[in-house]
Motif scaffolding. Sequence first.
Motif, mmCIF file in Angstrom:
data_model
loop_
_atom_site.group_PDB
_atom_site.id
_atom_site.type_symbol
_atom_site.label_atom_id
_atom_site.label_comp_id
_atom_site.label_asym_id
_atom_site.label_seq_id
_atom_site.Cartn_x
_atom_site.Cartn_y
_atom_site.Cartn_z
ATOM 1 N N UNK A 279 0.846 -1.191 0.000
ATOM 2 C CA UNK A 279 0.000 0.000 0.000
ATOM 3 C C UNK A 279 0.883 1.242 0.000
ATOM 4 N N UNK A 280 1.946 1.205 0.790
ATOM 5 C CA UNK A 280 2.884 2.329 0.831
ATOM 6 C C UNK A 280 3.610 2.491 -0.500
ATOM 7 N N UNK A 281 3.943 1.366 -1.147
ATOM 8 C CA UNK A 281 4.592 1.444 -2.458
ATOM 9 C C UNK A 281 3.701 2.169 -3.465
ATOM 10 N N UNK A 282 2.423 1.828 -3.459
ATOM 11 C CA UNK A 282 1.474 2.466 -4.374
ATOM 12 C C UNK A 282 1.343 3.954 -4.054
ATOM 13 N N UNK B 173 3.191 8.131 -6.511
ATOM 14 C CA UNK B 173 2.718 9.435 -6.966
ATOM 15 C C UNK B 173 3.119 10.578 -6.037
ATOM 16 N N UNK B 174 3.748 10.237 -4.927
ATOM 17 C CA UNK B 174 4.258 11.270 -4.046
ATOM 18 C C UNK B 174 3.228 11.950 -3.168
ATOM 19 N N UNK B 175 1.996 11.450 -3.161
ATOM 20 C CA UNK B 175 0.953 12.056 -2.343
ATOM 21 C C UNK B 175 0.562 11.180 -1.177
ATOM 22 N N UNK B 176 -0.741 11.160 -0.874
ATOM 23 C CA UNK B 176 -1.227 10.377 0.255
ATOM 24 C C UNK B 176 -2.411 9.508 -0.150
ATOM 25 N N UNK B 177 -2.382 9.027 -1.371
ATOM 26 C CA UNK B 177 -3.449 8.185 -1.902
ATOM 27 C C UNK B 177 -2.835 6.931 -2.512
ATOM 28 N N UNK B 178 -3.153 5.754 -1.945
ATOM 29 C CA UNK B 178 -4.063 5.492 -0.833
ATOM 30 C C UNK B 178 -3.465 5.885 0.506
ATOM 31 N N UNK B 179 -4.334 6.241 1.439
ATOM 32 C CA UNK B 179 -3.899 6.615 2.773
ATOM 33 C C UNK B 179 -3.597 5.354 3.577
ATOM 34 N N UNK C 131 4.400 -4.114 9.288
ATOM 35 C CA UNK C 131 5.118 -3.153 8.451
ATOM 36 C C UNK C 131 6.590 -3.524 8.462
ATOM 37 N N UNK C 132 7.271 -3.168 7.388
ATOM 38 C CA UNK C 132 8.700 -3.475 7.265
ATOM 39 C C UNK C 132 9.411 -2.232 6.742
ATOM 40 N N UNK C 133 9.733 -1.299 7.633
ATOM 41 C CA UNK C 133 10.460 -0.110 7.190
ATOM 42 C C UNK C 133 11.909 -0.448 6.853
ATOM 43 N N UNK C 134 12.333 -0.063 5.667
ATOM 44 C CA UNK C 134 13.720 -0.273 5.271
ATOM 45 C C UNK C 134 14.488 1.044 5.379
ATOM 46 N N UNK D 298 11.683 3.119 1.053
ATOM 47 C CA UNK D 298 11.113 3.088 -0.291
ATOM 48 C C UNK D 298 9.641 2.672 -0.303
ATOM 49 N N UNK D 299 9.164 2.132 0.784
ATOM 50 C CA UNK D 299 7.716 1.896 0.904
ATOM 51 C C UNK D 299 7.246 2.414 2.263
ATOM 52 N N UNK D 300 7.295 1.616 3.295
ATOM 53 C CA UNK D 300 6.925 2.120 4.617
ATOM 54 C C UNK D 300 7.962 3.133 5.097
ATOM 55 N N UNK D 301 7.483 4.280 5.538
ATOM 56 C CA UNK D 301 8.352 5.310 6.102
ATOM 57 C C UNK D 301 8.341 5.198 7.629
ATOM 58 N N UNK D 302 9.392 5.677 8.231
ATOM 59 C CA UNK D 302 9.443 5.631 9.693
ATOM 60 C C UNK D 302 8.289 6.421 10.296
ATOM 61 N N UNK D 303 7.899 7.528 9.665
ATOM 62 C CA UNK D 303 6.778 8.314 10.167
ATOM 63 C C UNK D 303 5.475 7.520 10.088
ATOM 64 N N UNK D 304 5.343 6.658 9.078
ATOM 65 C CA UNK D 304 4.151 5.805 8.986
ATOM 66 C C UNK D 304 3.992 4.959 10.242
ATOM 67 N N UNK D 305 5.086 4.412 10.706
ATOM 68 C CA UNK D 305 5.044 3.537 11.877
ATOM 69 C C UNK D 305 4.565 4.322 13.099
ATOM 70 N N UNK D 306 5.065 5.539 13.239
ATOM 71 C CA UNK D 306 4.645 6.383 14.345
ATOM 72 C C UNK D 306 3.172 6.767 14.230
ATOM 73 N N UNK D 307 2.714 6.999 12.998
ATOM 74 C CA UNK D 307 1.313 7.369 12.783
ATOM 75 C C UNK D 307 0.362 6.216 13.083
ATOM 76 N N UNK D 308 0.797 5.002 12.771
ATOM 77 C CA UNK D 308 -0.068 3.833 12.947
ATOM 78 C C UNK D 308 -0.239 3.438 14.410
ATOM 79 N N UNK D 309 0.809 3.534 15.185
ATOM 80 C CA UNK D 309 0.827 2.959 16.533
ATOM 81 C C UNK D 309 -0.368 3.370 17.400
ATOM 82 N N UNK D 310 -0.698 4.661 17.517
ATOM 83 C CA UNK D 310 -1.785 5.013 18.453
ATOM 84 C C UNK D 310 -3.178 4.640 17.973
#
Length: 239
Positions: A13-16, A20-26, A44-47, A51-63
């Motif tokens: 989902x993060x790769x998709x 496009x550099x935006x937030x779709x899909x969220x 999630x597997x942040x590398x 290139x797909x999952x970002x470290x900020x994504x992990x922080x956003x998901x947790x709560x």
Amino acid sequence: MASPKLSVNINKIATLRNARGGDNPNLVSVALNCERFGAQGITVHPRPDERHIRYQDVLDLKPLLTTEFNIEGKPNDRFLELVQKVQPAQCTLVPDADNAITSNAGWDTLKHKEYLKEIISFLQSQGIRTSIFVDPVPEMIIHAAETGTNRVELYTEGYARAYADNREAAVKPYLEAARLGASLGLEINAGHDLDLHNLRYLRENMPELAEVSIGHALICDALYFGLENTIQLYLRQLV
């Protein structure tokens, strides 16, 4: 025999989104929908190159997540700092090469035993369950148990590749590895290239299986069947 849990890996989902550099899909919306549709965990597997999952994504998901959160990755300093901050239910240690397209090998648990012991001790001191990504090789299972890890995740690409030709032969080393691991006190996870064709057979023959982590095939199937229906189809393979 309890059904194994389904953890949905949302890297694709993060790769998709990133294409496009935006937030779709969220990413957060998709993760919450996966939970709403029946997934019992999110992976999630942040590398390092994000290139797909970002470290900020992990922080956003947790709560926001209400099911088990599993963070996979190569345990460099930045990754371990993230895991310590997020405090997921599980951390799966993967020996990714820096240029790997996807995870393509398990740990050499003999060569890296002391390194893994140190990391596992640190993570467990934080109350985080640990899992080590391993090939279905008895020696690697034995040395994995000696690190003190809670679980191993069996790298199932070999099973998936050989399944169509001879599923009995394909699954045999995995069943032996699972039995050995369980006898040593390990819980058993599995992941990589599991799909609607090969998942049920693995589940039916591996009573030790606690959890599967599935991303690529599940997200591809969702393009045809819809995300909610796809998650239900995978859950039915695990009953």
